[in-house]
Enzyme design. Sequence first.
Site, PDB file in Angstrom:
ATOM      1  N   ASP A   8      14.377 -32.617   8.745  1.00  0.00           N
ATOM      2  CA  ASP A   8      13.298 -32.975   9.658  1.00  0.00           C
ATOM      3  C   ASP A   8      12.829 -34.379   9.312  1.00  0.00           C
ATOM      4  O   ASP A   8      12.637 -34.706   8.129  1.00  0.00           O
ATOM      5  CB  ASP A   8      12.127 -32.002   9.527  1.00  0.00           C
ATOM      6  CG  ASP A   8      12.482 -30.597  10.011  1.00  0.00           C
ATOM      7  OD1 ASP A   8      13.589 -30.421  10.547  1.00  0.00           O
ATOM      8  OD2 ASP A   8      11.640 -29.687   9.855  1.00  0.00           O
ATOM      9  N   ASP A 130      11.482 -21.351  20.451  1.00  0.00           N
ATOM     10  CA  ASP A 130      10.569 -21.205  19.321  1.00  0.00           C
ATOM     11  C   ASP A 130       9.289 -20.532  19.792  1.00  0.00           C
ATOM     12  O   ASP A 130       8.776 -20.843  20.878  1.00  0.00           O
ATOM     13  CB  ASP A 130      10.255 -22.579  18.724  1.00  0.00           C
ATOM     14  CG  ASP A 130      11.513 -23.280  18.249  1.00  0.00           C
ATOM     15  OD1 ASP A 130      12.506 -22.586  17.976  1.00  0.00           O
ATOM     16  OD2 ASP A 130      11.506 -24.523  18.165  1.00  0.00           O
TER      17      ASP A 130
END
Length: 238
Positions: A8, A130
Amino acid sequence: MRIIPAIDIIEGKCVRLTKGDYGTKKIYNESPLEVAKEFEANGIQCLHLVDLDGAKSNRIINNKVLEQIATKTNLKIDFGGGLKSDEDARIAFESGANQITGGSIAVKNPDTFIGWLTKYGKDKIILGADCKERKIATNGWLQTSEVDVIDFINEYEEIGVVNTICTDVAKDGMLQGASLDLYLEILSKTSVNLIASGGVANINDLRRLKEIGCEGTIVGKAIYEGNISLKELQEFIS
Protein backbone atom coordinates in the site's frame (compact mmCIF):
# COMPACT_ATOMS: atom_id res chain seq x y z
CA MET A 1 -4.28 -20.79 -4.05
CA ARG A 2 -2.24 -17.77 -5.12
CA ILE A 3 -0.43 -15.83 -2.41
CA ILE A 4 -0.54 -12.11 -3.21
CA PRO A 5 1.45 -9.81 -0.92
CA ALA A 6 0.16 -6.26 -0.66
CA ILE A 7 2.07 -3.03 -0.99
CA ASP A 8 0.00 0.00 0.00
CA ILE A 9 1.43 3.36 -1.04
CA ILE A 10 1.16 6.78 0.56
CA GLU A 11 3.50 9.53 -0.66
CA GLY A 12 5.53 6.93 -2.53
CA LYS A 13 6.22 4.86 0.61
CA CYS A 14 5.18 1.35 1.64
CA VAL A 15 2.65 1.67 4.48
CA ARG A 16 -0.13 -0.23 6.23
CA LEU A 17 -3.34 1.07 7.79
CA THR A 18 -5.67 -0.49 10.35
CA LYS A 19 -9.32 -0.85 9.29
CA GLY A 20 -8.60 1.58 6.47
CA ASP A 21 -8.02 4.47 8.88
CA TYR A 22 -5.46 6.86 7.38
CA GLY A 23 -4.70 8.09 10.91
CA THR A 24 -3.17 4.70 11.74
CA LYS A 25 -0.59 4.88 8.95
CA LYS A 26 2.63 3.02 9.67
CA ILE A 27 5.56 3.29 7.26
CA TYR A 28 7.37 -0.01 6.72
CA ASN A 29 9.76 0.94 3.94
CA GLU A 30 10.64 4.10 2.05
CA SER A 31 11.07 2.05 -1.13
CA PRO A 32 8.15 -0.06 -2.44
CA LEU A 33 10.50 -1.35 -5.17
CA GLU A 34 12.86 -2.75 -2.55
CA VAL A 35 9.94 -4.57 -0.90
CA ALA A 36 8.70 -5.89 -4.25
CA LYS A 37 12.16 -7.20 -5.16
CA GLU A 38 12.37 -9.02 -1.83
CA PHE A 39 9.01 -10.67 -2.50
CA GLU A 40 10.15 -11.76 -5.94
CA ALA A 41 13.43 -13.12 -4.58
CA ASN A 42 11.43 -15.37 -2.27
CA GLY A 43 9.33 -17.01 -4.96
CA ILE A 44 6.37 -14.63 -5.00
CA GLN A 45 4.89 -14.11 -8.46
CA CYS A 46 1.94 -11.77 -7.82
CA LEU A 47 1.58 -8.38 -6.15
CA HIS A 48 -1.41 -6.35 -4.95
CA LEU A 49 -0.43 -2.68 -5.30
CA VAL A 50 -2.76 -0.09 -3.78
CA ASP A 51 -2.57 3.65 -4.37
CA LEU A 52 -3.97 4.96 -1.08
CA ASP A 53 -3.31 8.56 -2.13
CA GLY A 54 -5.33 7.82 -5.24
CA ALA A 55 -8.16 6.25 -3.27
CA LYS A 56 -8.48 9.45 -1.27
CA SER A 57 -8.08 11.76 -4.27
CA ASN A 58 -10.36 9.87 -6.71
CA ARG A 59 -7.66 9.69 -9.36
CA ILE A 60 -4.47 7.77 -9.96
CA ILE A 61 -1.51 9.30 -8.08
CA ASN A 62 1.27 6.75 -7.61
CA ASN A 63 1.52 5.39 -11.14
CA LYS A 64 5.27 6.08 -11.17
CA VAL A 65 5.71 3.56 -8.35
CA LEU A 66 3.70 1.06 -10.38
CA GLU A 67 5.86 1.72 -13.43
CA GLN A 68 9.06 1.30 -11.43
CA ILE A 69 8.02 -2.07 -9.97
CA ALA A 70 6.63 -3.29 -13.30
CA THR A 71 9.82 -2.49 -15.20
CA LYS A 72 12.29 -3.72 -12.56
CA THR A 73 10.57 -6.97 -11.48
CA ASN A 74 8.63 -9.74 -13.23
CA LEU A 75 5.79 -9.64 -10.70
CA LYS A 76 2.24 -9.81 -12.02
CA ILE A 77 0.69 -6.69 -10.56
CA ASP A 78 -2.94 -5.96 -9.84
CA PHE A 79 -3.34 -2.25 -9.20
CA GLY A 80 -6.13 -0.37 -7.47
CA GLY A 81 -6.94 2.77 -5.55
CA GLY A 82 -8.55 5.84 -7.07
CA LEU A 83 -9.20 4.47 -10.54
CA LYS A 84 -12.25 6.49 -11.48
CA SER A 85 -12.00 7.19 -15.21
CA ASP A 86 -11.02 5.68 -18.54
CA GLU A 87 -7.89 7.83 -18.37
CA ASP A 88 -6.94 6.34 -14.98
CA ALA A 89 -7.37 2.82 -16.37
CA ARG A 90 -5.27 3.66 -19.42
CA ILE A 91 -2.47 5.10 -17.27
CA ALA A 92 -2.49 2.06 -14.97
CA PHE A 93 -2.18 -0.42 -17.83
CA GLU A 94 0.41 1.67 -19.67
CA SER A 95 2.39 1.88 -16.40
CA GLY A 96 2.59 -1.91 -16.26
CA ALA A 97 -0.43 -3.23 -14.39
CA ASN A 98 -1.48 -6.74 -15.43
CA GLN A 99 -4.91 -6.23 -13.88
CA ILE A 100 -6.75 -3.31 -12.31
CA THR A 101 -9.26 -3.34 -9.48
CA GLY A 102 -12.38 -1.19 -9.48
CA GLY A 103 -14.45 -0.82 -6.34
CA SER A 104 -15.90 2.65 -5.85
CA ILE A 105 -16.25 3.08 -9.60
CA ALA A 106 -18.38 -0.07 -9.82
CA VAL A 107 -20.77 1.44 -7.26
CA LYS A 108 -20.85 5.05 -8.39
CA ASN A 109 -20.25 4.80 -12.13
CA PRO A 110 -21.09 1.28 -13.27
CA ASP A 111 -21.17 2.26 -16.95
CA THR A 112 -17.47 3.15 -16.81
CA PHE A 113 -16.59 -0.07 -14.99
CA ILE A 114 -18.57 -2.17 -17.47
CA GLY A 115 -16.79 -0.30 -20.26
CA TRP A 116 -13.47 -1.50 -18.83
CA LEU A 117 -14.70 -5.09 -18.92
CA THR A 118 -15.61 -4.66 -22.56
CA LYS A 119 -12.43 -2.84 -23.59
CA TYR A 120 -9.79 -4.79 -21.66
CA GLY A 121 -11.50 -8.16 -21.13
CA LYS A 122 -12.84 -9.86 -18.01
CA ASP A 123 -9.46 -11.35 -17.08
CA LYS A 124 -7.91 -7.89 -16.79
CA ILE A 125 -10.54 -6.37 -14.49
CA ILE A 126 -11.08 -7.25 -10.82
CA LEU A 127 -14.20 -6.24 -8.93
CA GLY A 128 -13.32 -4.71 -5.56
CA ALA A 129 -16.06 -5.82 -3.16
CA ASP A 130 -14.85 -4.35 0.11
CA CYS A 131 -17.42 -4.15 2.87
CA LYS A 132 -18.23 -2.90 6.35
CA GLU A 133 -20.87 -5.03 8.06
CA ARG A 134 -21.69 -6.52 4.64
CA LYS A 135 -22.26 -3.10 3.03
CA ILE A 136 -19.97 -2.10 0.18
CA ALA A 137 -17.39 0.51 1.24
CA THR A 138 -16.09 3.13 -1.19
CA ASN A 139 -13.55 5.97 -1.54
CA GLY A 140 -10.73 4.30 0.32
CA TRP A 141 -13.30 2.87 2.76
CA LEU A 142 -14.14 6.39 3.94
CA GLN A 143 -17.76 5.95 2.81
CA THR A 144 -20.25 3.09 3.06
CA SER A 145 -23.06 2.39 0.59
CA GLU A 146 -26.33 0.52 1.22
CA VAL A 147 -25.41 -2.26 -1.19
CA ASP A 148 -25.08 -5.79 0.23
CA VAL A 149 -21.81 -7.47 -0.73
CA ILE A 150 -23.42 -10.69 -2.04
CA ASP A 151 -25.93 -8.76 -4.16
CA PHE A 152 -23.11 -6.58 -5.47
CA ILE A 153 -21.00 -9.55 -6.57
CA ASN A 154 -23.96 -11.40 -8.05
CA GLU A 155 -24.99 -8.39 -10.11
CA TYR A 156 -21.55 -8.00 -11.64
CA GLU A 157 -21.07 -11.71 -12.14
CA GLU A 158 -24.15 -11.66 -14.38
CA ILE A 159 -22.49 -8.90 -16.41
CA GLY A 160 -19.24 -10.84 -16.83
CA VAL A 161 -16.99 -10.31 -13.81
CA VAL A 162 -14.95 -13.41 -12.98
CA ASN A 163 -12.42 -12.05 -10.44
CA THR A 164 -13.35 -10.44 -7.13
CA ILE A 165 -11.31 -9.16 -4.21
CA CYS A 166 -13.30 -8.98 -0.99
CA THR A 167 -12.00 -7.26 2.13
CA ASP A 168 -13.93 -7.19 5.36
CA VAL A 169 -12.81 -3.74 6.49
CA ALA A 170 -13.36 -4.57 10.17
CA LYS A 171 -10.71 -7.29 9.85
CA ASP A 172 -8.15 -5.38 7.81
CA GLY A 173 -4.87 -4.86 9.62
CA MET A 174 -6.16 -6.42 12.83
CA LEU A 175 -4.21 -9.71 12.57
CA GLN A 176 -7.18 -11.54 14.09
CA GLY A 177 -8.03 -13.96 11.30
CA ALA A 178 -9.92 -13.69 8.02
CA SER A 179 -13.70 -13.51 7.56
CA LEU A 180 -14.16 -17.20 6.79
CA ASP A 181 -17.94 -17.18 7.21
CA LEU A 182 -18.31 -14.29 4.76
CA TYR A 183 -16.03 -15.95 2.22
CA LEU A 184 -17.85 -19.27 2.55
CA GLU A 185 -21.12 -17.49 1.83
CA ILE A 186 -19.68 -15.73 -1.21
CA LEU A 187 -18.28 -19.00 -2.53
CA SER A 188 -21.60 -20.78 -2.00
CA LYS A 189 -23.73 -18.06 -3.61
CA THR A 190 -21.49 -16.97 -6.51
CA SER A 191 -19.06 -18.59 -8.94
CA VAL A 192 -16.39 -15.86 -9.00
CA ASN A 193 -12.69 -16.42 -8.47
CA LEU A 194 -12.56 -15.09 -4.91
CA ILE A 195 -9.45 -13.34 -3.61
CA ALA A 196 -9.67 -12.97 0.16
CA SER A 197 -8.17 -9.91 1.81
CA GLY A 198 -7.88 -8.66 5.36
CA GLY A 199 -7.21 -10.18 8.76
CA VAL A 200 -4.70 -12.88 7.84
CA ALA A 201 -2.60 -13.38 10.97
CA ASN A 202 -0.56 -16.53 10.39
CA ILE A 203 0.11 -19.40 8.02
CA ASN A 204 -2.86 -21.37 9.41
CA ASP A 205 -5.21 -18.66 8.14
CA LEU A 206 -3.82 -19.23 4.66
CA ARG A 207 -4.40 -22.98 4.98
CA ARG A 208 -8.05 -22.39 5.97
CA LEU A 209 -8.65 -20.00 3.08
CA LYS A 210 -7.17 -22.52 0.68
CA GLU A 211 -9.37 -25.29 2.12
CA ILE A 212 -12.60 -23.34 1.61
CA GLY A 213 -11.76 -22.63 -2.03
CA CYS A 214 -10.39 -19.09 -2.33
CA GLU A 215 -8.53 -18.57 -5.61
CA GLY A 216 -6.08 -16.20 -3.95
CA THR A 217 -5.32 -14.45 -0.68
CA ILE A 218 -3.82 -11.02 -0.17
CA VAL A 219 -1.38 -10.81 2.74
CA GLY A 220 -0.12 -7.54 4.15
CA LYS A 221 0.51 -6.68 7.77
CA ALA A 222 1.18 -10.31 8.76
CA ILE A 223 4.29 -10.18 6.57
CA TYR A 224 5.42 -6.73 7.64
CA GLU A 225 4.98 -7.48 11.35
CA GLY A 226 6.82 -10.80 11.05
CA ASN A 227 3.84 -13.05 11.82
CA ILE A 228 4.45 -14.84 8.52
CA SER A 229 7.98 -15.11 7.18
CA LEU A 230 8.81 -15.08 3.49
CA LYS A 231 10.35 -18.53 4.00
CA GLU A 232 6.97 -19.79 5.29
CA LEU A 233 5.28 -18.31 2.24
CA GLN A 234 7.81 -20.02 -0.02
CA GLU A 235 7.10 -23.36 1.61
CA PHE A 236 3.35 -22.80 1.43
CA ILE A 237 3.54 -21.98 -2.27
CA SER A 238 5.73 -24.98 -3.09
